[in-house]
Design a protein around this motif. Structure first.
Motif, PDB file in Angstrom:
ATOM      1  N   UNK A  25       0.823  -1.215   0.000  1.00  0.00           N
ATOM      2  CA  UNK A  25       0.000   0.000   0.000  1.00  0.00           C
ATOM      3  C   UNK A  25       0.854   1.261   0.000  1.00  0.00           C
ATOM      4  N   UNK A  26       1.998   1.242   0.667  1.00  0.00           N
ATOM      5  CA  UNK A  26       2.858   2.428   0.767  1.00  0.00           C
ATOM      6  C   UNK A  26       3.927   2.492  -0.320  1.00  0.00           C
ATOM      7  N   UNK A  27       4.014   1.475  -1.141  1.00  0.00           N
ATOM      8  CA  UNK A  27       5.056   1.406  -2.155  1.00  0.00           C
ATOM      9  C   UNK A  27       4.998   2.607  -3.092  1.00  0.00           C
ATOM     10  N   UNK A  28       6.140   3.238  -3.292  1.00  0.00           N
ATOM     11  CA  UNK A  28       6.266   4.341  -4.233  1.00  0.00           C
ATOM     12  C   UNK A  28       5.888   5.709  -3.700  1.00  0.00           C
ATOM     13  N   UNK A  29       5.260   5.765  -2.552  1.00  0.00           N
ATOM     14  CA  UNK A  29       4.793   7.055  -2.033  1.00  0.00           C
ATOM     15  C   UNK A  29       5.954   7.991  -1.702  1.00  0.00           C
ATOM     16  N   UNK A  30       7.042   7.445  -1.189  1.00  0.00           N
ATOM     17  CA  UNK A  30       8.164   8.301  -0.781  1.00  0.00           C
ATOM     18  C   UNK A  30       9.416   8.110  -1.646  1.00  0.00           C
TER      19      UNK A  30
END
Length: 142
Positions: A25-30
């Motif tokens: 779900x958090x992949x690529x956000x940062x």
């Protein structure tokens, strides 16, 4: 009636039956991406629409490629987006795993941080996969 005999489905943590988890779900956000450069706006009261028909990224769960068209519509204030820098920024998504929803919201966040528009809307129209087609839209201000 909800079709389950009146019982609500139980939710078990953040992992789904398909094995998606918080990491997916958090992949690529940062992920660090190229800066979106700007130039000083010389006029007021107009809108800009940029269509990017060759967006690609990677599904963080399956590692399969995702394809879509990103449309950016905004009203500039003091700065306009520089198109070559925007192109390099968008092309950087090719190598990162990110869900459609996160990509559209991340693009909006980065555009707003770069040029501080009066308002902006990012729409992602993603190619059909498994018989489903998604259209994601994010706006600033909300």
């Amino acid at each position: 009636m909800n079709g389950m005999g009146g019982k609500k489905p139980k939710r078990k943590g953040t992992t789904t039956k398909l094995g998606y988890n918080e990491r997916h779900a958090k992949s690529g956000i940062s992920t660090v991406l190229p800066d979106i450069e700007t130039f000083p706006n010389q006029y007021k009261g107009y809108e800009i629409t940029i269509v990017i028909p060759e967006y690609t990224a990677i599904c963080p769960k399956t590692n399969l490629p995702d394809f879509g068209t990103i449309t950016l519509h905004y009203k500039p204030d003091k700065a306009c987006l520089e198109l070559k820098a925007l192109k390099m920024y968008i092309h950087a998504y090719r190598n990162i795993g990110i869900f459609y929803e996160n990509a559209v919201n991340r693009i909006l966040r980065d555009v707003v941080a770069s040029c501080r528009p009066v308002w902006a809307k990012v729409t992602g129209e993603f190619a059909a996969r498994g018989g489903l087609r998604s259209v994601i839209e994010a706006r600033y201000p909300e």
